[in-house]
Design an enzyme around this catalytic site. Structure first.
Site, PDB file in Angstrom:
ATOM      1  N   GLU A  61      35.518 -15.177 -81.986  1.00  0.00           N
ATOM      2  CA  GLU A  61      35.991 -15.129 -80.588  1.00  0.00           C
ATOM      3  C   GLU A  61      36.304 -13.697 -80.166  1.00  0.00           C
ATOM      4  O   GLU A  61      36.056 -13.303 -79.027  1.00  0.00           O
ATOM      5  CB  GLU A  61      37.209 -16.036 -80.420  1.00  0.00           C
ATOM      6  CG  GLU A  61      36.820 -17.517 -80.522  1.00  0.00           C
ATOM      7  CD  GLU A  61      38.020 -18.440 -80.475  1.00  0.00           C
ATOM      8  OE1 GLU A  61      38.839 -18.371 -81.412  1.00  0.00           O
ATOM      9  OE2 GLU A  61      38.144 -19.214 -79.518  1.00  0.00           O
ATOM     10  N   GLU A  81      36.583 -24.247 -86.396  1.00  0.00           N
ATOM     11  CA  GLU A  81      37.901 -24.833 -86.125  1.00  0.00           C
ATOM     12  C   GLU A  81      37.883 -26.357 -86.210  1.00  0.00           C
ATOM     13  O   GLU A  81      38.839 -26.980 -86.641  1.00  0.00           O
ATOM     14  CB  GLU A  81      38.380 -24.406 -84.724  1.00  0.00           C
ATOM     15  CG  GLU A  81      38.860 -22.964 -84.628  1.00  0.00           C
ATOM     16  CD  GLU A  81      37.746 -21.962 -84.349  1.00  0.00           C
ATOM     17  OE1 GLU A  81      36.559 -22.292 -84.547  1.00  0.00           O
ATOM     18  OE2 GLU A  81      38.076 -20.839 -83.929  1.00  0.00           O
TER      19      GLU A  81
HETATM   20  C1  LIG Z   1      48.756 -20.296 -79.877  1.00  0.00           C
HETATM   21  C2  LIG Z   1      47.230 -20.458 -79.791  1.00  0.00           C
HETATM   22  C3  LIG Z   1      46.528 -19.520 -80.679  1.00  0.00           C
HETATM   23  C4  LIG Z   1      45.085 -19.870 -80.685  1.00  0.00           C
HETATM   24  C5  LIG Z   1      44.303 -18.981 -81.576  1.00  0.00           C
HETATM   25  C6  LIG Z   1      43.120 -19.716 -82.041  1.00  0.00           C
HETATM   26  C7  LIG Z   1      42.201 -18.856 -82.863  1.00  0.00           C
HETATM   27  C8  LIG Z   1      41.059 -19.603 -83.457  1.00  0.00           C
HETATM   28  O1  LIG Z   1      40.322 -20.323 -82.520  1.00  0.00           O
HETATM   29  C9  LIG Z   1      41.526 -20.524 -84.550  1.00  0.00           C
HETATM   30  C10 LIG Z   1      41.002 -20.109 -85.870  1.00  0.00           C
HETATM   31  O2  LIG Z   1      40.460 -19.065 -86.069  1.00  0.00           O
HETATM   32  S1  LIG Z   1      41.226 -21.260 -87.107  1.00  0.00           S
HETATM   33  C11 LIG Z   1      40.468 -20.514 -88.505  1.00  0.00           C
HETATM   34  C12 LIG Z   1      38.999 -20.663 -88.459  1.00  0.00           C
HETATM   35  N1  LIG Z   1      38.424 -20.144 -89.653  1.00  0.00           N
HETATM   36  C13 LIG Z   1      38.074 -20.938 -90.704  1.00  0.00           C
HETATM   37  O3  LIG Z   1      38.179 -22.148 -90.633  1.00  0.00           O
HETATM   38  C14 LIG Z   1      37.521 -20.228 -91.879  1.00  0.00           C
HETATM   39  C15 LIG Z   1      37.978 -20.889 -93.144  1.00  0.00           C
HETATM   40  N2  LIG Z   1      37.585 -20.157 -94.321  1.00  0.00           N
HETATM   41  C16 LIG Z   1      36.382 -20.236 -94.896  1.00  0.00           C
HETATM   42  O4  LIG Z   1      35.469 -20.856 -94.374  1.00  0.00           O
HETATM   43  C17 LIG Z   1      36.181 -19.576 -96.222  1.00  0.00           C
HETATM   44  O5  LIG Z   1      37.440 -19.439 -96.820  1.00  0.00           O
HETATM   45  C18 LIG Z   1      35.493 -18.202 -96.159  1.00  0.00           C
HETATM   46  C19 LIG Z   1      34.034 -18.394 -95.757  1.00  0.00           C
HETATM   47  C20 LIG Z   1      36.198 -17.300 -95.181  1.00  0.00           C
HETATM   48  C21 LIG Z   1      35.565 -17.545 -97.561  1.00  0.00           C
HETATM   49  O6  LIG Z   1      35.044 -18.420 -98.514  1.00  0.00           O
HETATM   50  P1  LIG Z   1      35.077 -18.078-100.082  1.00  0.00           P
HETATM   51  O7  LIG Z   1      34.610 -16.701-100.267  1.00  0.00           O
HETATM   52  O8  LIG Z   1      34.399 -19.204-100.769  1.00  0.00           O
HETATM   53  O9  LIG Z   1      36.635 -18.047-100.455  1.00  0.00           O
HETATM   54  P2  LIG Z   1      37.746 -19.173-100.327  1.00  0.00           P
HETATM   55  O10 LIG Z   1      38.205 -19.590-101.668  1.00  0.00           O
HETATM   56  O11 LIG Z   1      37.357 -20.249 -99.351  1.00  0.00           O
HETATM   57  O12 LIG Z   1      38.904 -18.343 -99.612  1.00  0.00           O
HETATM   58  C22 LIG Z   1      39.550 -17.254-100.267  1.00  0.00           C
HETATM   59  C23 LIG Z   1      41.016 -17.289 -99.941  1.00  0.00           C
HETATM   60  O13 LIG Z   1      41.193 -17.061 -98.538  1.00  0.00           O
HETATM   61  C24 LIG Z   1      41.950 -18.110 -97.962  1.00  0.00           C
HETATM   62  N3  LIG Z   1      41.480 -18.290 -96.580  1.00  0.00           N
HETATM   63  C25 LIG Z   1      40.204 -18.260 -96.139  1.00  0.00           C
HETATM   64  N4  LIG Z   1      40.175 -18.386 -94.814  1.00  0.00           N
HETATM   65  C26 LIG Z   1      41.466 -18.479 -94.402  1.00  0.00           C
HETATM   66  C27 LIG Z   1      42.073 -18.597 -93.138  1.00  0.00           C
HETATM   67  N5  LIG Z   1      41.370 -18.630 -92.000  1.00  0.00           N
HETATM   68  N6  LIG Z   1      43.409 -18.697 -93.090  1.00  0.00           N
HETATM   69  C28 LIG Z   1      44.154 -18.639 -94.214  1.00  0.00           C
HETATM   70  N7  LIG Z   1      43.621 -18.506 -95.443  1.00  0.00           N
HETATM   71  C29 LIG Z   1      42.292 -18.428 -95.518  1.00  0.00           C
HETATM   72  C30 LIG Z   1      41.686 -19.319 -98.857  1.00  0.00           C
HETATM   73  O14 LIG Z   1      42.702 -20.278 -98.721  1.00  0.00           O
HETATM   74  C31 LIG Z   1      41.670 -18.642-100.222  1.00  0.00           C
HETATM   75  O15 LIG Z   1      43.009 -18.398-100.577  1.00  0.00           O
HETATM   76  P3  LIG Z   1      43.465 -18.433-102.092  1.00  0.00           P
HETATM   77  O16 LIG Z   1      44.943 -18.258-102.023  1.00  0.00           O
HETATM   78  O17 LIG Z   1      42.733 -17.344-102.781  1.00  0.00           O
HETATM   79  O18 LIG Z   1      43.076 -19.813-102.569  1.00  0.00           O
END
Ligand SMILES: CCCCCCC[C@H](O)CC(=O)SCCNC(=O)CCNC(=O)[C@H](O)C(C)(C)COP(=O)([O-])OP(=O)([O-])OC[C@H]1O[C@@H](n2cnc3c(N)ncnc32)[C@H](O)[C@@H]1OP(=O)([O-])[O-]
Ligand SMILES: NC(=O)c1ccc[n+]([C@@H]2O[C@H](COP(=O)([O-])OP(=O)(O)OC[C@H]3O[C@@H](n4cnc5c(N)ncnc54)[C@H](O)[C@@H]3O)[C@@H](O)[C@H]2O)c1
Length: 667
Positions: A61, A81
């Protein structure tokens, strides 16, 4: 004096989006990201997003708020998301349709798919590492230089000012898309709300669309489903983490060769999985007839998999004997590093095979069994290397299902466990380590569930009523449709008597030649043998009522609540026993098993998470009620551990294991 601004990430990654932990934190009301993205877009200086690694969720975004985007050839981008129960909440649902059009934006946002770049061959590769992002807005001007000539107007680069590209049949397109989204959601809220947000972009000016996005985002944020999905995200990662006192680990490298023994239903899928992961594999069968049947089936599966892949068969290279070999010669065992046995489920046969493996395989080779329920220690006792014997329980179809239940025996070494976990990783599966008991964790919890489903028929319900309740809950397939699909003659070993209630119904159906889909009749009737469309069967209904008459069972109406509770609470109850016995390391492990191996709806977080949302006291009270009504059903007797947790005041799930007095397992 600044000419342009470039936003990039660190360590080869742009951004994985918002911190998911933050959504369940009480301090989550920080600065919303949307206004920051708007601020970037309003900048009078050109802003460029340089994307490497991943740009996901809020990360993408931010990039959409920039005036230009460039990406590394290996970058992956998406708005995932929806997979954590949310929607892109930083104006992404409004900007992406303006950039890539409604159909592509809807597809990305409602499924959360992560895309890799596809670079058209004709494109000039002006920068060695940074290649233009393949989206329609990239223009030649940008390819020429990241540093733009001064005075270039930025207005046309601001996505919020662009109209959403029109479709000649937008209304029809949207209503068709909504039907598809709902069908695929299986009760999950987020895909439909993602759809509504994108639809708003087609109907309202940008600012109003953003307001709508915020409203819908807040609905999801406070829904229990988002919490369940975010719990599942972290649980899947938590189960990968385990340590041994020695810190042992073992890596599967290219030089390793694996052998799959038995090419039946499971062996075929296992071989396909190994080939897909580019692990050299030998497939061994008992005789030429079985070998040829197995080879044909494997080749068919691989051809199909290759067609799904971009570079197809070339990448898989399965016609190369160095990669995949079929044989009946047990001598090949001498050279392999790891064997996965998938022969018939019979202890005597498994022991005979393991004895042979132990004699022939080289000393370092690991011996894995795909048994669904048999005792790993007993199998290991037939070898002279029990420390290298382990259960690797694949789920059918093995090349599709993500779960690999890894069962350690009494003597299994940490290195062997590490090897099996590494195997799961290489196969892109979710490995979960559990202890050894009949049915291990997954099937053991399934037995009381399947048993209750049949008891409900005895008492007055019908297969279609039970399946409907379970499918409405979010399972892809109810227990009876599942049983017809697998075949009723593939016996669930749960039908034991030992003085406890036992239903002969599945056996009686088999005696009537009703084996399920393969015979065109089972719990349902099908259009033909091998047919797939289940229709309620009047024959079965009258058979059930005759059965009740014979056994003097008074037919009663069973409501949806009782169906759901008896099936699911008995499964959960078994889960508490498994935790107390140290068979699983924590509730997250059972949840990951159920989500990835048994079709438990992810938006309900897995059975143990679901139990925590229902409330343990309620589950206990209901189990007490049902067990009083059915004292001969042990599966309904509340688990002592469940009772203890209720007595301790219903602590949160992450504290459950601290209420067990002894260390729960050897990991
Ligand atoms: C008030 C209103 C505000 C609105 C704002 C909205 C913004 C937006 O629209 C919402 C978002 O972005 S929602 C987000 C949308 N994004 C997603 O859904 C992306 C979700 N993530 C993924 O798809 C995968 O983790 C990756 C492809 C990034 C990496 O894959 P890989 O290389 O196989 O590695 P791995 O083993 O998977 O991860 C390694 C470590 O990183 C950690 N971690 C990772 N992402 C995290 C995150 N966002 N967060 C926290 N932690 C996160 C994971 O837990 C792990 O920790 P550990 O302690 O070591 O176990
Ligand atoms: N089918 C499932 O859904 C499922 C799921 C998980 C685990 N399992 C387990 O996987 C194992 C295999 O199940 P399946 O459904 O694939 O069985 P299957 O009957 O389809 O296949 C078994 C294969 O093993 C071969 N075989 C038998 N003896 C052999 C020998 N001495 N040497 C070499 N090959 C031999 C047979 O020829 C046959 O092809 C069982 O332990 C089963 O419990 C099955």
């Amino acid at each position: 004096s600044v000419k342009a601004v470039m936003i990039c990430g660190e360590n080869g990654k742009f951004s994985a989006g918002a911190d998911i932990k933050g959504f369940s934190s009480p301090k989550r009301r920080g600065i919303a990201l949307g206004p920051i993205v708007s601020l970037i877009e309003r900048s009078e200086k050109p802003v460029v997003a340089a994307i490497e690694g991943v740009a996901l969720g809020g990360g993408l975004e931010v990039a959409l708020g920039c005036h230009y985007r460039i990406a590394h050839v290996k970058a992956r981008m998406g708005l995932p998301e929806v997979t954590i129960g949310l929607l892109p909440g930083a104006e992404g649902t409004q900007r992406l349709p303006r950039l890539v059009g409604v159909p592509a934006a809807l597809d990305m946002i409602t499924t959360g798919k992560v895309l890799c770049l596809v670079i058209p061959p004709a494109w000039p590769k002006t920068h060695e590492f940074l290649l233009p992002m393949y989206l329609p807005d990239v223009d030649a001007l940008f390819c020429n230089s990241i540093f733009l000539p001064p005075g270039q107007p930025l207005g046309p680069r601001r996505l919020s000012l662009k109209p959403v590209p029109k479709l000649p049949n937008m209304e029809a397109f949207l209503s068709e898309a909504l039907v598809k989204v709902k069908k695929q959601a299986h009760g999950c809220l987020a895909p439909e709300l993602c759809f509504q947000a994108v639809k708003a972009a087609t109907e309202q000016p940008f600012a109003d669309g953003v307001r709508r996005e915020q409203e819908l985002f807040n609905v999801l944020l406070t829904s229990g489903q988002a919490q369940a999905l975010q719990y599942a995200f972290f649980a899947e990662r938590a189960v990968q983490k385990w340590t041994t006192p020695s810190g042992a680990s073992w890596k599967i490298s290219d030089s390793v060769s694996l052998l799959s023994l038995g090419l039946g239903t499971m062996g075929r899928g296992i071989v396909t999985s190994l080939v897909k992961a580019k692990i050299p594999v030998v497939a061994l069968e008992q005789d030429l007839e079985y070998l040829n049947m197995g080879r044909k089936a494997v080749m068919f599966l691989l051809e199909r998999e290759a067609m799904k892949m971009e570079q197809g068969a070339q990448t898989l290279d399965f016609h190369n004997p160095a990669r995949l070999q079929f044989t009946v010669d047990f001598d090949v065992l001498r050279d392999v590093d790891l064997v996965i046995e998938a022969v018939f489920e019979n202890m005597a046969l498994k022991k005979e095979i393991f004895h042979k493996l132990s004699r022939i395989c080289k000393p370092g080779a690991f011996l894995c069994t795909n048994t669904s329920a048999l005792n790993i220690n007993e199998i290991a006792s037939a070898t002279s290397r029990p420390q290298q014997v382990i259960g690797t329980h694949f789920f059918s179809p093995a090349h599709v299902m993500k779960l690999l239940e890894i069962i350690y025996g009494h003597h299994t070494s940490p290195t062997t466990i590490a090897t099996a976990m590494q195997l799961a990783k290489v196969l892109k599966k979710v490995g979960v380590v559990v202890g050894n008991c009949f049915g291990f964790a997954g099937n053991r919890m399934m037995f009381p569930y399947a048993q209750q489903a049949v008891f409900l028929l005895e008492e007055g319900s019908r297969p279609e009523a039970v399946d409907q309740v379970i499918e409405d809950f979010g399972f892809r397939i109810g227990p009876f449709r599942m049983s017809d699909l697998a075949g009723l003659d593939v016996g669930t070993p749960a039908r034991q008597r030992h003085g406890h209630r036992y239903s002969p119904l599945p056996d009686l159906l088999c005696e009537n030649g009703r084996f399920g889909q393969k015979t065109g009749k089972g719990w349902y009737q099908y259009e033909k043998a091998g047919g797939r469309t289940a229709k309620p069967d009047p024959w079965l209904h009258s058979f059930l009522s005759q059965y009740r008459d014979t056994h003097r069972i008074k037919t009663r109406f069973i409501d949806q609540e009782e169906i759901l509770e008896r099936c699911l609470f008995s499964l959960i109850n078994e889960g508490f026993d498994i935790l107390a016995e140290g068979i699983a390391s924590g509730p997250e492990h059972l949840d990951v098993i159920y989500i990835n191996g048994y079709g438990w709806p992810k938006h309900r977080g897995g059975p143990m998470f679901y139990a925590s949302t229902v409330g343990l006291s309620r589950i206990l009270a209901k189990l007490q009620k049902y067990s009083e009504a059915h004292p001969d059903v042990p599966g309904l007797q509340p688990s002592a551990f469940l009772k203890k947790l209720v007595a301790m005041g219903n602590p949160p799930l992450k504290e459950w294991m601290s209420y067990l007095s002894r260390p729960n397992n050897k990991l």
